[in-house]
Design an enzyme around this catalytic site. Structure first.
Site, short mmCIF file in Angstrom:
data_model
loop_
_atom_site.label_atom_id
_atom_site.label_comp_id
_atom_site.label_asym_id
_atom_site.label_seq_id
_atom_site.Cartn_x
_atom_site.Cartn_y
_atom_site.Cartn_z
N LYS A 89 40.09 60.24 59.16
CA LYS A 89 41.09 61.21 59.61
C LYS A 89 42.46 60.61 59.29
CE LYS A 89 42.34 64.98 61.85
NZ LYS A 89 42.17 66.33 61.25
N ASP A 96 37.11 66.49 59.80
CA ASP A 96 36.96 67.90 60.19
C ASP A 96 36.43 68.72 59.01
OD1 ASP A 96 39.40 67.33 59.00
OD2 ASP A 96 40.57 68.74 60.22
N ASP A 126 28.68 59.20 64.79
CA ASP A 126 27.86 59.70 65.90
C ASP A 126 27.81 61.23 65.83
OD1 ASP A 126 26.48 59.75 68.40
OD2 ASP A 126 28.37 60.30 69.37
C1 IPM Z 1 23.43 57.75 69.25
C2 IPM Z 1 23.67 58.07 70.69
C3 IPM Z 1 24.40 56.91 71.31
C4 IPM Z 1 25.74 56.76 70.61
C5 IPM Z 1 24.59 57.01 72.84
C6 IPM Z 1 23.28 57.18 73.55
C7 IPM Z 1 25.36 55.85 73.39
O1 IPM Z 1 24.36 59.26 70.81
O2 IPM Z 1 22.74 56.75 68.96
O3 IPM Z 1 23.92 58.49 68.39
O4 IPM Z 1 26.71 57.47 70.95
O5 IPM Z 1 25.83 55.94 69.71
MG MG Z 2 24.64 60.30 68.96
#
Ligand code: IPM
Ligand code: MG
Length: 359
Positions: free
Chosen positions: A191, A223, A247
Site C-alpha cells: 500500500k 486494495d 492474512d
Molecule cells: C491465519 C489466522 C491467524 C492469523 C490467526 C488465527 C491468528 O487467521 O493463520 O491466517 O491471523 O495469522
Molecule cells: Mg487468517
C-alpha cells in the site's frame, strides 16, 4: 527415515482433522519404510484451560526441537473474553515467532473436481486458478507494539506496523525463488500510496529484482489486488506480501477455490523445521460431530513431507490419493454437491488411506 513430529491438535475440529492426517502419515511410514514419532503439544484454548497459558515454554521447546510441527487449529468462542495476550491465537503467534518461521506459503489452487464450488463465474474459473501467496509471517502489525491508553475518559488503542529492510529482503528472496520455480512472475503487493512501510517494501523488492533477472516483478496495491483476485485470478502466479495483507488476501484466495477446507499451508524459516497447518479455523460449531473436512490437514502433512523431509514421492502419493477420492465423488459436507456421496471426517480419512499406494 526417522522423523520427530510435534503434533498440536488444538481446539474445535483440530483433534479430529489431525487424527486423519496422522492415520495417513502412519500408512505412508508403512509403505515407504519410515518411522514417524509423534510428540503431543498443547497450544491454544486447550492449553489455556490446562496450563493457564496458550503456549507454555515447554510446549514451544518441543516444537523447536522437533523435525517439524503439524497443527490442526486453535481458538473458539469460549476464550473470546480472555485478555489479548492470553488468547489462543497468541499461542500461535508465539509459536510462529519462536520457531522463526517468517515465510508462509499458501497455495490457492482449484481442484478440477470442485470447480463448481467456486463462487466465481464459470468463464473466470475456466481460465484457471493456481497461484501461491507468500506471506511474511513474523513481522509487521502482528508483532509491533500494541498499547491501549486512556485519556480524559477516552480509550486509545495503537498497533504499530514496522518492517526493517532485512525482514523485507528475506521474504522477498523467498518470493523470487518461488517464482523462479514456477512461471517466473512475481507480484509484490503493498500500500505504497499511503504507508511508509510499504514504500520501503517496494524499494527493497525492486533492489532485489536486479539479482533475479529471469523473474518479472510487478507491483500491485493491496486494495486493487483484492479486486483482481476475484476479477481475473488467472493473472497471478506468485504473490509476495506483508503479514496482515497476506492474512486477508489468503482468505479471499481460498474462497474463490470454493473450499477453504482443502487448503494446506507451510511456514518455514532458516531451517528445515517447518510448521504445517490447514488455513481454515477451528470451526467450534461443528467440533466433535465427525463432519469436518480433514483434507486441508492431510495436504499440510503432504507439504511437510515435501518441504521439510525431502520426501517428494511420499507427498505425491498423498496428493494423488486425495485426488482419487474426489474423482470417485466422495465429499465432506463443506464441498458437497449434487450427485456426490457425502462422508464424514474419519470416513474421508479412511478413504484417502485406501487410495495410498506406492508407485
Ligand atoms: C491465519 C489466522 C491467524 C492469523 C490467526 C488465527 C491468528 O487467521 O493463520 O491466517 O491471523 O495469522
Ligand atoms: Mg487468517
Amino acid at each position: 527415515m526417522n522423523k520427530n513430529i510435534a503434533v498440536i491438535r488444538g481446539d474445535g475440529i483440530g483433534p479430529e482433522i489431525v487424527e486423519q492426517a496422522l492415520k495417513v502419515l502412519d500408512k505412508i511410514a508403512d509403505l515407504y519404510g519410515h518411522t514417524f514419532n509423534y510428540t503431543d503439544v498443547d497450544m491454544g484454548g486447550c492449553a489455556i484451560d490446562k496450563w493457564g497459558n496458550p503456549l507454555p515454554e515447554e510446549m514451544l521447546k518441543r516444537c523447536v526441537e522437533s523435525d517439524s510441527v503439524l497443527l490442526g487449529a486453535v481458538g473458539g468462542e469460549k476464550w473470546n473474553s480472555v485478555p489479548g495476550d492470553m488468547r489462543p491465537e497468541k499461542g500461535l503467534l508465539r509459536l510462529r515467532a519462536g520457531m522463526g518461521v517468517y515465510s508462509n506459503n499458501r497455495p490457492a489452487k482449484i481442484w478440477k473436481q470442485l470447480a463448481d464450488a467456486s463462487p466465481l463465474k464459470k468463464e473466470i474459473v475456466e481460465k484457471g486458478i493456481d497461484f501461491i501467496i507468500v506471506r511474511e509471517l513474523i513481522g509487521g502489525i502482528y508483532f509491533g507494539e500494541h498499547t491501549t491508553t486512556e485519556e480524559s475518559g477516552e480509550k486509545k488503542a495503537v498497533d504499530v506496523l514496522a518492517y526493517t529492510e532485512s525482514e523485507i529482503e528475506r521474504i522477498g528472496r523467498i518470493g523470487f525463488e518461488t517464482a523462479r520455480k514456477r512461471s517466473k512472475k512475481l507480484c509484490s503487493v503493498e500500500k505504497s500510496n499511503v504507508l511508509d512501510s510499504s514504500r520501503l517494501w517496494k524499494s527493497v523488492m525492486h533492489r532485489l529484482a536486479a539479482e533475479y533477472p529471469d523473474v518479472t516483478l510487478s507491483d500491485m496495491l493491496v486494495d486493487n489486488c483484492a479486486m483482481q483476485i476475484v476479477k481475473n485470478p488467472a493473472q497471478f502466479d506468485v504473490i509476495v506480501t506483508e503479514n496482515m495483507f497476506g492474512d486477508i488476501l489468503s482468505d479471499e484466495a481460498s474462497m474463490i477455490t470454493g473450499s477453504i477446507g482443502m487448503i494446506p499451508s507451510s511456514s518455514l524459516g532458516a531451517t528445515s523445521c517447518g510448521l504445517y497447518e490447514p488455513i481454515h479455523g477451528s470451526a467450534p460449531d461443528i467440533a466433535g460431530m465427525d463432519i469436518a473436512n480433514p483434507i486441508g490437514t492431510v495436504l499440510s502433512a503432504a507439504m511437510m513431507l515435501r518441504y521439510s523431509f525431502d520426501m517428494p514421492e511420499e507427498a505425491d502419493c498423498i496428493e494423488n490419493a486425495v485426488s482419487a477420492v474426489l474423482d470417485e465423488g466422495f465429499r465432506t459436507a463443506d464441498i458437497m454437491s449434487d450427485g456426490c456421496k457425502k462422508v464424514g471426517c474419519s470416513e474421508m480419512g479412511d478413504l484417502i488411506i485406501s487410495k495410498l499406494e506406492r508407485k
